[in-house]
Enzyme design. Structure first.
Site, PDB file in Angstrom:
ATOM      1  N   THR A   1       1.012  -0.135   3.743  1.00 50.31           N
ATOM      2  CA  THR A   1      -0.644   0.414   2.803  1.00 50.31           C
ATOM      3  C   THR A   1      -0.510   1.857   1.777  1.00 50.31           C
ATOM      4  OG1 THR A   1      -1.853   1.263   4.538  1.00 50.31           O
ATOM      5  CG2 THR A   1      -1.371  -0.865   4.875  1.00 50.31           C
ATOM      6  N   ASP A   2      -1.856   2.002   1.249  1.00 45.63           N
ATOM      7  CA  ASP A   2      -2.234   2.920   0.511  1.00 45.63           C
ATOM      8  C   ASP A   2      -3.198   3.893   1.454  1.00 45.63           C
ATOM      9  OD1 ASP A   2      -4.385   1.263   0.299  1.00 45.63           O
ATOM     10  OD2 ASP A   2      -3.852   1.306  -1.908  1.00 45.63           O
ATOM     11  N   LEU A   3      -3.525   5.160   0.626  1.00 48.33           N
ATOM     12  CA  LEU A   3      -4.353   5.510   2.124  1.00 48.33           C
ATOM     13  C   LEU A   3      -6.137   4.829   1.976  1.00 48.33           C
ATOM     14  CD1 LEU A   3      -3.988   9.235  -0.078  1.00 48.33           C
ATOM     15  CD2 LEU A   3      -3.514   7.811   2.013  1.00 48.33           C
ATOM     16  N   SER A   4      -6.918   3.525   1.464  1.00 48.84           N
ATOM     17  CA  SER A   4      -7.182   2.396   1.562  1.00 48.84           C
ATOM     18  C   SER A   4      -6.902   1.463   2.527  1.00 48.84           C
ATOM     19  CB  SER A   4      -7.725   2.251   0.772  1.00 48.84           C
ATOM     20  OG  SER A   4      -7.420   0.974  -0.131  1.00 48.84           O
TER      21      SER A   4
END
Length: 161
Positions: free
Chosen positions: A38-41
């Site tokens: 995943t990304d930061l979100s």
């Protein structure tokens, strides 16, 4: 009195490698969205769908008894994606259980067209339409081995369960 640890051997427990299952003319392969996906979100990074689709196709070949490694080592050839079109529909999120569904929609002498969908339950998350070609190690197209084509043909015509 305690027995020596050397005399007591715990049972060898080995996890099984990831695997898929056949459901009629579909191959289903499970993945989970981990933090690294995943990304930061907390949303799955788009390139991970490509990785998941590749793993599902590799597992499908293994289940069809198509030995890619032996074909490469004997210089017979290898499969390579020649075209792919992805459509992102909904985001997969951290800790989601995702199933990659793969079908073969067309079988040719040197290539096959496939359709893959990443699903979370009944929701389609990402869809791929692709062509995979069999190539010589020089990169030139060549006919798939007859037994491999037969395995794909059998997969495509499996009865729904």
């Amino acid at each position: 009195m305690r027995e020596s640890a050397a005399l007591i051997q715990p049972a060898m427990v080995k996890p099984t490698p990831p695997g898929g299952v056949f459901d009629g003319p579909r191959h289903l392969y499970a993945v989970r969205v981990y933090y690294e996906d995943t990304d930061l979100s907390g949303i799955t990074y788009h390139a991970n769908y490509l990785r998941w689709f590749e793993r599902a196709r590799s597992d499908l070949l293994r289940m069809l008894h198509i030995d890619q490694r032996a074909a490469i080592e004997s210089e017979e050839g290898a499969y390579a994606v020649s075209e792919i079109n992805l459509k992102y529909l909904r985001p997969a999120k951290l800790d989601d259980d995702v199933v990659i569904e793969t079908t073969c929609t067309e079988l040719g002498a040197a290539s096959c067209r496939m359709h893959q969908v990443a699903r979370r339950g009944d929701e389609a998350l990402c869809e791929a339409v692709l062509r995979v070609g069999f190539i010589a190690l020089s990169g030139r197209p060549r006919r798939q081995p007859a037994e491999w084509r037969a395995a794909f043909d059998e997969f495509m015509t499996r009865e729904e369960v």
